[in-house]
Design an enzyme around this catalytic site. Structure first.
Site, PDB file in Angstrom:
ATOM      1  N   PRO A   2      22.577   5.429   6.879  1.00 14.09           N
ATOM      2  CA  PRO A   2      22.166   4.102   6.626  1.00 14.09           C
ATOM      3  C   PRO A   2      20.522   4.160   7.037  1.00 14.09           C
ATOM      4  CG  PRO A   2      24.099   4.421   8.178  1.00 14.09           C
ATOM      5  CD  PRO A   2      23.508   5.679   7.699  1.00 14.09           C
ATOM      6  N   GLU A   3      19.849   3.509   6.006  1.00 15.92           N
ATOM      7  CA  GLU A   3      18.247   3.326   6.237  1.00 15.92           C
ATOM      8  C   GLU A   3      18.028   1.900   6.655  1.00 15.92           C
ATOM      9  OE1 GLU A   3      16.208   5.144   3.132  1.00 15.92           O
ATOM     10  OE2 GLU A   3      17.131   6.856   3.287  1.00 15.92           O
TER      11      GLU A   3
END
Ligand code: ZN
Length: 283
Positions: A2-3
């Site tokens: 997840p960014e």
């Protein structure tokens, strides 16, 4: 992994927890950092407006539903690590028993917020406030937020002038701006026409302005698309993201560049894969 867009998409999908009263916090196996408080002390507190800084979600826990957001008692920081996702189970939707990768359940009178994290690099951490340790320590080194009006092309240019590293790893470090992780850094550099190996100091005002706009464009598109789901990302309602279908260069080695038709290349930079178009990204 997840960014920033995926964390922002998560933040926007957990609105159901706002205003709820905490009933308890169940923890599973140890996460990256300890909670730092006896979970029973959180019962009875009310959840304020969910915020985000970098890849941290900030859940203020207040004495009452109308308490000022910066009043005691404090804040829960959630980090999704390498593989984490948060799911919101509103009251009335039967909550399954925790599976072996479900390591935190924040139970409230409106529903349950569940952290699923197979690799356990995520965390739930308590702090008396965002300015107090350990939150202050975790948030201290973060660069500017990409959509903060204070982050301008001039600010980016000043940060570029102070660094000799190539632009791609510099973007990944989060010191120029937070949020341009591996997918979005590659795509933003393509959008700006900058070779990922270009030393930061060689990027002048015109290219800094293009890069500044490109970072905002790519991250904004990714958030609007619900993030990227390359493996297992889901928002809090269980929905996958759609940005992966719109990637400019990331993960597209050998495919034609949408701008010039040349083949997209993959190289390694600092042990991370970088994708770019040698035809239209200049040093
Ligand atoms: Zn090209």
């Amino acid at each position: 992994m997840p960014e920033l867009p995926e964390v922002e998409v998560t933040r926007r999908s957990v609105g159901g927890v706002q205003g709820a009263r905490v009933l308890g916090l169940r923890l599973g196996k140890p996460l990256r950092w300890p909670l730092g408080v006896d979970p029973s002390r959180l019962a009875g507190l009310h959840v304020g407006e969910v915020g985000r800084r970098g890849k941290y979600l900030l859940l203020p826990l207040l004495d009452g539903p109308g308490a000022a957001p910066d009043a005691a008692p404090g804040v829960l920081l959630w980090h999704l690590g390498m593989s984490g996702s948060l799911a919101w189970w509103p009251l009335g939707r039967p909550l399954p028993e925790p599976g072996r990768h479900d390591h935190a359940d924040l139970r409230t009178d409106a529903g349950t917020l569940r952290l699923t994290d197979p690799r356990r690099f995520g965390a739930v951490v308590w702090a008396p406030g965002p300015e107090a340790p350990p939150a202050s320590r975790l948030l201290a080194g973060l660069g500017p937020e990409p959509f903060d009006p204070a982050w301008t092309a001039g600010d980016l240019l000043a940060r570029l002038r102070a660094r000799r590293a190539p632009i791609k790893p510099a973007l990944l470090s989060g010191e120029l701006v937070v949020g341009a992780g591996n997918i979005y850094a590659s795509d933003a550099l393509w959008e700006a026409g900058i070779d990922p190996r270009t030393p930061c100091t060689r990027i002048g005002p015109a290219r800094a302005t293009r890069l500044h706009a490109a970072v905002r464009q790519v991250l904004g598109e990714a958030i609007a698309a619900g993030g990227s789901t390359l493996r297992d990302f889901r928002n809090a309602h269980g929905e996958v993201g759609q940005y992966q279908g719109r990637r400019r260069v990331y993960g597209r080695e050998g495919e034609p560049c949408a701008r010039c038709g040349g083949a997209i290349r993959r190289i390694m930079q600092g042990q991370r894969a970088t994708y770019f178009c040698p035809g239209c990204q200049r040093r």
